[in-house]
Design a protein around this motif. Structure first.
Motif, PDB file in Angstrom:
ATOM      1  N   ALA A 292     -23.107 -71.635  -5.431  1.00 26.99           N
ATOM      2  CA  ALA A 292     -24.389 -71.576  -4.717  1.00 26.99           C
ATOM      3  C   ALA A 292     -24.403 -70.474  -3.662  1.00 26.99           C
ATOM      4  N   VAL A 293     -23.247 -69.888  -3.404  1.00 23.48           N
ATOM      5  CA  VAL A 293     -23.164 -68.831  -2.403  1.00 23.48           C
ATOM      6  C   VAL A 293     -23.526 -67.497  -3.043  1.00 23.48           C
ATOM      7  N   ARG A 294     -24.476 -66.806  -2.464  1.00 29.40           N
ATOM      8  CA  ARG A 294     -24.876 -65.480  -2.936  1.00 29.40           C
ATOM      9  C   ARG A 294     -24.173 -64.428  -2.083  1.00 29.40           C
ATOM     10  N   TYR A 295     -23.563 -63.437  -2.753  1.00 32.98           N
ATOM     11  CA  TYR A 295     -22.881 -62.420  -1.972  1.00 32.98           C
ATOM     12  C   TYR A 295     -22.950 -61.049  -2.639  1.00 32.98           C
ATOM     13  N   GLU A 296     -22.790 -60.029  -1.798  1.00 35.10           N
ATOM     14  CA  GLU A 296     -22.725 -58.650  -2.248  1.00 35.10           C
ATOM     15  C   GLU A 296     -21.460 -58.025  -1.657  1.00 35.10           C
ATOM     16  N   ILE A 297     -20.735 -57.271  -2.463  1.00 36.24           N
ATOM     17  CA  ILE A 297     -19.551 -56.584  -1.959  1.00 36.24           C
ATOM     18  C   ILE A 297     -19.770 -55.075  -2.035  1.00 36.24           C
ATOM     19  N   TYR A 298     -19.476 -54.416  -0.939  1.00 34.76           N
ATOM     20  CA  TYR A 298     -19.613 -52.962  -0.844  1.00 34.76           C
ATOM     21  C   TYR A 298     -18.221 -52.350  -0.738  1.00 34.76           C
ATOM     22  N   VAL A 299     -17.968 -51.333  -1.552  1.00 33.58           N
ATOM     23  CA  VAL A 299     -16.662 -50.692  -1.599  1.00 33.58           C
ATOM     24  C   VAL A 299     -16.824 -49.227  -1.206  1.00 33.58           C
ATOM     25  N   ILE A 300     -16.083 -48.808  -0.182  1.00 27.62           N
ATOM     26  CA  ILE A 300     -16.076 -47.405   0.214  1.00 27.62           C
ATOM     27  C   ILE A 300     -14.756 -46.797  -0.237  1.00 27.62           C
ATOM     28  N   ARG A 301     -14.838 -45.940  -1.219  1.00 27.96           N
ATOM     29  CA  ARG A 301     -13.665 -45.236  -1.734  1.00 27.96           C
ATOM     30  C   ARG A 301     -13.568 -43.904  -1.003  1.00 27.96           C
ATOM     31  N   ASN A 302     -12.595 -43.785  -0.105  1.00 28.31           N
ATOM     32  CA  ASN A 302     -12.403 -42.548   0.652  1.00 28.31           C
ATOM     33  C   ASN A 302     -11.651 -41.524  -0.189  1.00 28.31           C
ATOM     34  N   GLY A 303     -12.275 -41.128  -1.251  1.00 24.62           N
ATOM     35  CA  GLY A 303     -11.656 -40.200  -2.183  1.00 24.62           C
ATOM     36  C   GLY A 303     -12.571 -39.991  -3.372  1.00 24.62           C
ATOM     37  N   TYR A 304     -12.051 -39.336  -4.380  1.00 28.54           N
ATOM     38  CA  TYR A 304     -12.818 -39.037  -5.587  1.00 28.54           C
ATOM     39  C   TYR A 304     -12.553 -40.106  -6.648  1.00 28.54           C
ATOM     40  N   VAL A 305     -13.501 -40.258  -7.554  1.00 26.70           N
ATOM     41  CA  VAL A 305     -13.266 -41.091  -8.734  1.00 26.70           C
ATOM     42  C   VAL A 305     -13.445 -40.262 -10.007  1.00 26.70           C
ATOM     43  N   ASP A 306     -14.051 -39.103  -9.870  1.00 24.91           N
ATOM     44  CA  ASP A 306     -14.241 -38.211 -11.013  1.00 24.91           C
ATOM     45  C   ASP A 306     -13.131 -37.162 -11.034  1.00 24.91           C
ATOM     46  N   PRO A 307     -12.591 -36.841 -12.209  1.00 29.63           N
ATOM     47  CA  PRO A 307     -11.573 -35.786 -12.279  1.00 29.63           C
ATOM     48  C   PRO A 307     -12.198 -34.434 -11.948  1.00 29.63           C
ATOM     49  N   PHE A 308     -11.427 -33.564 -11.331  1.00 32.09           N
ATOM     50  CA  PHE A 308     -11.938 -32.231 -11.024  1.00 32.09           C
ATOM     51  C   PHE A 308     -10.843 -31.205 -11.310  1.00 32.09           C
ATOM     52  N   TYR A 309     -11.272 -30.029 -11.697  1.00 27.96           N
ATOM     53  CA  TYR A 309     -10.335 -28.975 -12.095  1.00 27.96           C
ATOM     54  C   TYR A 309      -9.731 -28.310 -10.857  1.00 27.96           C
ATOM     55  N   LYS A 310      -8.419 -28.059 -10.918  1.00 30.73           N
ATOM     56  CA  LYS A 310      -7.731 -27.338  -9.856  1.00 30.73           C
ATOM     57  C   LYS A 310      -6.519 -26.650 -10.464  1.00 30.73           C
ATOM     58  N   GLU A 311      -6.515 -25.337 -10.427  1.00 27.97           N
ATOM     59  CA  GLU A 311      -5.387 -24.588 -10.979  1.00 27.97           C
ATOM     60  C   GLU A 311      -4.143 -24.849 -10.134  1.00 27.97           C
ATOM     61  N   VAL A 312      -3.037 -25.209 -10.810  1.00 29.27           N
ATOM     62  CA  VAL A 312      -1.818 -25.603 -10.119  1.00 29.27           C
ATOM     63  C   VAL A 312      -0.784 -24.480 -10.191  1.00 29.27           C
ATOM     64  N   PRO A 313      -0.312 -23.993  -9.040  1.00 31.99           N
ATOM     65  CA  PRO A 313       0.757 -22.979  -9.046  1.00 31.99           C
ATOM     66  C   PRO A 313       2.025 -23.517  -9.698  1.00 31.99           C
ATOM     67  N   ASP A 314       2.827 -22.625 -10.231  1.00 32.02           N
ATOM     68  CA  ASP A 314       4.043 -23.010 -10.948  1.00 32.02           C
ATOM     69  C   ASP A 314       5.219 -23.158  -9.980  1.00 32.02           C
ATOM     70  N   ASN A 315       5.163 -24.215  -9.150  1.00 34.53           N
ATOM     71  CA  ASN A 315       6.283 -24.511  -8.258  1.00 34.53           C
ATOM     72  C   ASN A 315       6.328 -26.016  -8.008  1.00 34.53           C
ATOM     73  N   ILE A 316       7.500 -26.497  -7.582  1.00 38.07           N
ATOM     74  CA  ILE A 316       7.714 -27.942  -7.455  1.00 38.07           C
ATOM     75  C   ILE A 316       6.738 -28.607  -6.477  1.00 38.07           C
ATOM     76  N   PRO A 317       6.551 -28.092  -5.260  1.00 35.40           N
ATOM     77  CA  PRO A 317       5.647 -28.777  -4.333  1.00 35.40           C
ATOM     78  C   PRO A 317       4.228 -28.899  -4.868  1.00 35.40           C
ATOM     79  N   ALA A 318       3.694 -27.822  -5.467  1.00 39.31           N
ATOM     80  CA  ALA A 318       2.324 -27.851  -5.977  1.00 39.31           C
ATOM     81  C   ALA A 318       2.188 -28.836  -7.141  1.00 39.31           C
ATOM     82  N   ILE A 319       3.175 -28.820  -8.038  1.00 41.51           N
ATOM     83  CA  ILE A 319       3.133 -29.746  -9.180  1.00 41.51           C
ATOM     84  C   ILE A 319       3.248 -31.188  -8.694  1.00 41.51           C
ATOM     85  N   ALA A 320       4.154 -31.445  -7.719  1.00 43.86           N
ATOM     86  CA  ALA A 320       4.311 -32.794  -7.179  1.00 43.86           C
ATOM     87  C   ALA A 320       3.030 -33.258  -6.488  1.00 43.86           C
TER      88      ALA A 320
END
Length: 400
Positions: A292-320
């Motif tokens: 009998a309880v009516r409720y709404e939940i709101y979620v704030i995602r402090n980030g992305y949910v869609d993939p996005f393109y980003k060229e990655v340099p060929d080194n360990i820190p960037a790949i990690a």
């Protein structure tokens, strides 16, 4: 991720096997360990918790007797919950969205608020409402990396430490903003039947620890304030990058320590469904129909949910860095789906906000004030105009 994070990741490869002496809680005593005499203040995700369940039964039994904050059956009243995700400096987006939501005049009073990682910092202010919006804005638009973390010397300190950076500056900020007055205000709302929860990861147990912050605040002493602050610090402490937070506990009259780190290691966003297993049965025994309880939940995602393109340099820190970024986003989507399924099954209304893929970060450091102000303004303007809350998790357009 903001520029500078790869230096933290690189530190992982520089750490030696040095270890400090610990007295960790034995696994069979995890459920009984207490802190400063404060009992029944937390639960572990995935394990049904009787104290949390009793608390919700009590709230439902009140049935509107203590005013509008409590559940009131037989009316058209809707109850609102808010879940705030992790995201480090991206928390500026959530802070801006909450400020803009207040500006629109449509921000509801939340019955329950949960926060994790940067969301744990936001959650107490979001819980207390628009009167604390200015503190959120200040926290997420006025400081830079040097005000939040201090890098350790790679050659001198890192090999003998448990982290790449120190969070002493962040501790000071938390002490500045989480003060005795805020604790009293949270305790007052707790007494009215509202609930605030923050998640940390107990690294020994490998589980999310869910803390009843309102109950902790209700103790009203210096120990409660100290614990409140340390839980928030722990929830925002990325392991290896930042030092873990140790909590002294007692079990079977013996003293132990618990190692707590960023709650985002376990979940990017959470609610209490997996610690309230058996609640429906307990309510039926009391003659209470929770449907009998009516409720709404709101979620704030402090980030992305869609993939996005980003060229990655060929080194360990960037790949990690890119790998961790992708893993975190994938984890967040899985958590959103779990929360959506729970909401759908319990006849609730699901609402999701997140940083749009069209926003390209220009951050030049881990906590770049210019980038954070831009994110704050983005969230503010979206909410002030009336945020188009998404009714389904990413990739799901409808229920058909």
């Amino acid at each position: 991720m903001p520029k500078g994070f790869h230096y933290l990741i690189l530190g992982i490869f520089m750490l030696s096997g040095c270890a400090g002496i610990r007295h960790a809680v034995p696994p069979d005593l995890l459920g009984t360990a207490g802190i400063n005499g404060m009992r029944e203040i937390r639960a572990f995700s995935g394990l049904p918790n009787d104290s949390f369940k009793r608390d919700f039964v009590k709230l439902l039994e009140e049935n509107g007797k203590k005013g509008p904050h409590f559940f009131n059956f037989g009316t058209d009243q809707t109850y609102y919950a808010l879940a705030i995700s992790g995201g480090a400096a991206n928390g500026a987006y959530g802070a801006g969205l909450l400020n803009g939501w207040s500006y629109s005049g449509k921000r509801p009073l939340f019955k329950a608020v949960t926060g994790i990682s940067t969301g744990a910092i936001i959650a107490p202010f979001a819980f207390l409402g628009s009167d604390y919006d200015f503190k959120l804005k200040e926290f997420y638009t006025s400081y830079s990396t040097k005000d939040i973390v201090r890098m350790r010397s790679p050659r001198i300190r890192i090999p003998f430490s448990n982290s790449v950076a120190s969070t002493v500056p962040l501790q000071r900020l938390i002490e500045k903003y989480i003060d005795a007055r805020l604790l009293r205000d949270i305790a007052g709302e707790y007494d009215k039947g509202r609930r605030l929860y923050v998640g940390t990861t107990n690294l020994d147990a490998g589980r999310l620890a869910i803390w009843d912050m309102g109950k902790i605040a209700s103790f009203g002493n210096e120990e409660a304030l100290t614990l409140f602050r340390r839980i928030i610090l722990a929830s925002a402490s990325i392991p290896v990058a930042f030092p873990p937070v140790y909590l002294k506990v007692t079990a079977n009259n013996q003293s132990y320590d618990e190692m707590h780190v960023d709650g985002g290691i376990s979940r990017q966003v959470f609610f209490l469904y997996d610690v309230l297993q058996g609640l429906d049965k307990a309510l039926k025994e009391k003659g209470i129909d929770a449907s009998a309880v009516r409720y709404e939940i709101y979620v704030i995602r402090n980030g992305y949910v869609d993939p996005f393109y980003k060229e990655v340099p060929d080194n360990i820190p960037a790949i990690a860095e890119r790998t961790i970024d992708a893993m975190t986003n994938a984890q967040s989507i899985g958590d959103l789906y779990q929360l959506y399924v729970f909401t759908d099954r319990s006849k609730g209304d699901f609402n999701l906000a997140y940083i749009p893929a069209s926003h390209i970060s220009k951050a030049k450091e881990l906590f770049d004030p210019e980038e954070m102000r831009e994110l704050f303004d983005l969230g503010f303007n979206q909410a002030a105009r009336g945020y188009p809350w998404q009714k389904f998790p990413p990739g799901m357009k409808n229920k058909e």
